[in-house]
Write a protein that holds these residues in place. Structure first.
Motif, PDB file in Angstrom:
ATOM      1  N   ASP A  89      70.412  37.722  -5.288  1.00 32.76           N
ATOM      2  CA  ASP A  89      69.391  37.632  -4.242  1.00 32.76           C
ATOM      3  C   ASP A  89      69.830  38.439  -3.022  1.00 32.76           C
ATOM      4  O   ASP A  89      71.027  38.618  -2.771  1.00 32.76           O
ATOM      5  CB  ASP A  89      69.167  36.170  -3.853  1.00 32.76           C
ATOM      6  CG  ASP A  89      70.445  35.514  -3.369  1.00 32.76           C
ATOM      7  OD1 ASP A  89      71.364  35.348  -4.188  1.00 32.76           O
ATOM      8  OD2 ASP A  89      70.550  35.218  -2.174  1.00 32.76           O
ATOM      9  N   LYS A  90      68.860  38.899  -2.260  1.00 30.33           N
ATOM     10  CA  LYS A  90      69.152  39.757  -1.106  1.00 30.33           C
ATOM     11  C   LYS A  90      69.953  39.036  -0.020  1.00 30.33           C
ATOM     12  O   LYS A  90      70.827  39.618   0.610  1.00 30.33           O
ATOM     13  CB  LYS A  90      67.836  40.256  -0.493  1.00 30.33           C
ATOM     14  CG  LYS A  90      67.341  41.540  -1.104  1.00 30.33           C
ATOM     15  CD  LYS A  90      66.162  42.064  -0.320  1.00 30.33           C
ATOM     16  CE  LYS A  90      65.542  43.238  -1.064  1.00 30.33           C
ATOM     17  NZ  LYS A  90      64.237  43.585  -0.535  1.00 30.33           N
ATOM     18  N   ALA A  91      69.626  37.764   0.201  1.00 30.87           N
ATOM     19  CA  ALA A  91      70.283  37.030   1.285  1.00 30.87           C
ATOM     20  C   ALA A  91      71.797  36.979   1.071  1.00 30.87           C
ATOM     21  O   ALA A  91      72.571  37.123   2.027  1.00 30.87           O
ATOM     22  CB  ALA A  91      69.712  35.618   1.379  1.00 30.87           C
ATOM     23  N   THR A  92      72.206  36.805  -0.174  1.00 27.44           N
ATOM     24  CA  THR A  92      73.640  36.738  -0.463  1.00 27.44           C
ATOM     25  C   THR A  92      74.308  38.076  -0.166  1.00 27.44           C
ATOM     26  O   THR A  92      75.393  38.126   0.428  1.00 27.44           O
ATOM     27  CB  THR A  92      73.864  36.346  -1.941  1.00 27.44           C
ATOM     28  OG1 THR A  92      73.304  35.050  -2.143  1.00 27.44           O
ATOM     29  CG2 THR A  92      75.330  36.318  -2.301  1.00 27.44           C
ATOM     30  N   ALA A  93      73.670  39.160  -0.588  1.00 30.74           N
ATOM     31  CA  ALA A  93      74.243  40.489  -0.333  1.00 30.74           C
ATOM     32  C   ALA A  93      74.349  40.756   1.168  1.00 30.74           C
ATOM     33  O   ALA A  93      75.380  41.236   1.660  1.00 30.74           O
ATOM     34  CB  ALA A  93      73.381  41.548  -1.007  1.00 30.74           C
ATOM     35  N   LEU A  94      73.298  40.424   1.903  1.00 33.13           N
ATOM     36  CA  LEU A  94      73.309  40.675   3.351  1.00 33.13           C
ATOM     37  C   LEU A  94      74.382  39.832   4.051  1.00 33.13           C
ATOM     38  O   LEU A  94      75.071  40.308   4.952  1.00 33.13           O
ATOM     39  CB  LEU A  94      71.930  40.362   3.948  1.00 33.13           C
ATOM     40  CG  LEU A  94      70.813  41.337   3.540  1.00 33.13           C
ATOM     41  CD1 LEU A  94      69.452  40.838   4.022  1.00 33.13           C
ATOM     42  CD2 LEU A  94      71.088  42.739   4.090  1.00 33.13           C
ATOM     43  N   ARG A  95      74.534  38.600   3.592  1.00 32.94           N
ATOM     44  CA  ARG A  95      75.545  37.732   4.213  1.00 32.94           C
ATOM     45  C   ARG A  95      76.957  38.252   3.919  1.00 32.94           C
ATOM     46  O   ARG A  95      77.817  38.247   4.796  1.00 32.94           O
ATOM     47  CB  ARG A  95      75.370  36.304   3.710  1.00 32.94           C
ATOM     48  CG  ARG A  95      76.085  35.282   4.585  1.00 32.94           C
ATOM     49  CD  ARG A  95      75.668  33.856   4.297  1.00 32.94           C
ATOM     50  NE  ARG A  95      75.753  33.526   2.892  1.00 32.94           N
ATOM     51  CZ  ARG A  95      74.704  33.253   2.124  1.00 32.94           C
ATOM     52  NH1 ARG A  95      73.489  33.243   2.617  1.00 32.94           N
ATOM     53  NH2 ARG A  95      74.870  32.966   0.859  1.00 32.94           N
ATOM     54  N   ALA A  96      77.172  38.728   2.689  1.00 34.19           N
ATOM     55  CA  ALA A  96      78.494  39.268   2.345  1.00 34.19           C
ATOM     56  C   ALA A  96      78.814  40.475   3.223  1.00 34.19           C
ATOM     57  O   ALA A  96      79.937  40.628   3.721  1.00 34.19           O
ATOM     58  CB  ALA A  96      78.536  39.647   0.866  1.00 34.19           C
ATOM     59  N   VAL A  97      77.825  41.311   3.429  1.00 37.15           N
ATOM     60  CA  VAL A  97      78.038  42.499   4.277  1.00 37.15           C
ATOM     61  C   VAL A  97      78.305  42.068   5.722  1.00 37.15           C
ATOM     62  O   VAL A  97      79.190  42.611   6.397  1.00 37.15           O
ATOM     63  CB  VAL A  97      76.823  43.456   4.186  1.00 37.15           C
ATOM     64  CG1 VAL A  97      76.898  44.541   5.249  1.00 37.15           C
ATOM     65  CG2 VAL A  97      76.758  44.078   2.783  1.00 37.15           C
ATOM     66  N   SER A  98      77.579  41.064   6.180  1.00 34.94           N
ATOM     67  CA  SER A  98      77.779  40.613   7.569  1.00 34.94           C
ATOM     68  C   SER A  98      79.178  40.023   7.758  1.00 34.94           C
ATOM     69  O   SER A  98      79.711  40.023   8.858  1.00 34.94           O
ATOM     70  CB  SER A  98      76.712  39.587   7.958  1.00 34.94           C
ATOM     71  OG  SER A  98      77.009  38.333   7.377  1.00 34.94           O
ATOM     72  N   LYS A  99      79.777  39.534   6.685  1.00 37.97           N
ATOM     73  CA  LYS A  99      81.117  38.951   6.789  1.00 37.97           C
ATOM     74  C   LYS A  99      82.222  39.981   6.593  1.00 37.97           C
ATOM     75  O   LYS A  99      83.406  39.652   6.722  1.00 37.97           O
ATOM     76  CB  LYS A  99      81.264  37.816   5.781  1.00 37.97           C
ATOM     77  CG  LYS A  99      80.423  36.616   6.180  1.00 37.97           C
ATOM     78  CD  LYS A  99      80.631  35.413   5.305  1.00 37.97           C
ATOM     79  CE  LYS A  99      79.836  34.241   5.889  1.00 37.97           C
ATOM     80  NZ  LYS A  99      79.878  33.057   5.062  1.00 37.97           N
ATOM     81  N   GLY A 100      81.843  41.200   6.221  1.00 38.98           N
ATOM     82  CA  GLY A 100      82.874  42.228   6.124  1.00 38.98           C
ATOM     83  C   GLY A 100      82.889  43.046   4.847  1.00 38.98           C
ATOM     84  O   GLY A 100      83.731  43.926   4.699  1.00 38.98           O
TER      85      GLY A 100
END
Lengths: 123, 157
Positions: A89-100
């Motif tokens: 899902d997109k939300a997981t990818a975006l959150r991973a990127v936001s964390k580094g």
């Protein structure tokens, strides 16, 4: 100088699959500095072996990938991390990127997709 | 808390996930058959190796990929793994269940919280189901081998 790579996944089959692709001639020379089965192992190896690049699963026992990425961003900010996960899902990818994280490869992937993703991570 | 059963659109997501796994990882298509309800009169689908994902969040239940030893040995061979031991088969059956469950988040979103896989041999019985609805079985054939993805989920309304 060889690129230093750490592979993190709770599946040995997937760790081995990623490790085999390191030999692809399109990739720069790679030194595999460690294989970790969860986030805790990954942190310990990362602190001692200082990888330049990390492939990171998300769904793992003990410490999951998101928590590990967050810690790695603090203790090893120079390392570039590519998430390799089934969570699509997109939300997981975006959150991973936001964390580094610096990239995201969805499982299941082909060998070609993996090599291209590693090239992008290392470019 | 109110839960609903899976509908046709939900099931289609899992059929697509099966196709994606075999095509991407082995470069050979699987034949994915029509899903059916596993009612009390159906034969159990527990196979030589079983990868189980527990599901929570806005969902309740589990997703299980059950496959014979022969299929998993050939999957391992197709992806370049040299060792085809019981441990490797347990590893890959769990990873297949993980990939099929994770891909379903494209449809369900991150509310479909999935556990790390647990993998079990035929000799270990399945856990007591957490979902109350009737499970769906999605049969598939890859090369000469038959396997099943069993989706037993309740979805929060």
């Amino acid at each position: 100088m060889k690129a230093r790579l750490l592979i993190v996944d709770d599946s040995m089959v997937i760790r081995n699959l990623i490790a085999r692709q390191m030999l692809d001639e399109r990739l720069p020379p790679i030194d595999l500095v460690g294989l970790a089965g969860d986030g805790e192992q990954a942190l310990a190896i990362a602190l001692s072996r200082k990888p330049d690049f990390i492939t990171m699963d998300l769904t793992m026992p003990n410490m999951d990938g998101e928590a590990c990425i967050e810690r790695l961003a603090e203790v090893l900010p120079g390392a570039r991390i590519m998430v390799v996960s089934a969570l699509s899902d997109k939300a997981t990818a975006l959150r991973a990127v936001s964390k580094g994280a610096h990239g995201f490869l969805h499982k299941p992937f082909s060998e070609e997709q993996l090599v291209v993703a590693l090239l992008e991570l290392m470019s | 808390m109110n839960f609903r059963a899976l509908n046709h659109e939900d099931i289609e997501v899992f059929s697509e996930a099966i196709s994606a796994f075999f095509l991407n990882m082995t470069h050979e298509s699987a034949v994915v058959r029509t899903a059916y309800l596993l009612d009390g009169s159906s034969a159990p689908l527990w196979s030589d190796f079983n990868g189980v994902i527990d599901v929570s969040g806005g969902f309740r239940g589990s997703i299980t990929f059950s496959a014979p030893h022969g299929m998993l040995s050939q999957v391992l061979q197709a992806i370049g793994e040299r060792e085809h031991s019981v441990d490797r088969c347990l590893d890959v059956v769990g990873e297949i269940a993980n990939m099929m469950s994770g891909r379903a988040r494209r449809h369900f979103g991150e509310e479909l919280a999935i556990s790390p896989p647990s993998a079990r041999l035929r000799t270990l019985p399945p856990s007591v189901p957490r979902a109350t609805g009737v499970p769906f079985a999605i049969p598939l054939r890859w090369r000469a081998h038959e396997a099943n993805l069993v989706v037993h989920l309740d979805i929060r309304r």
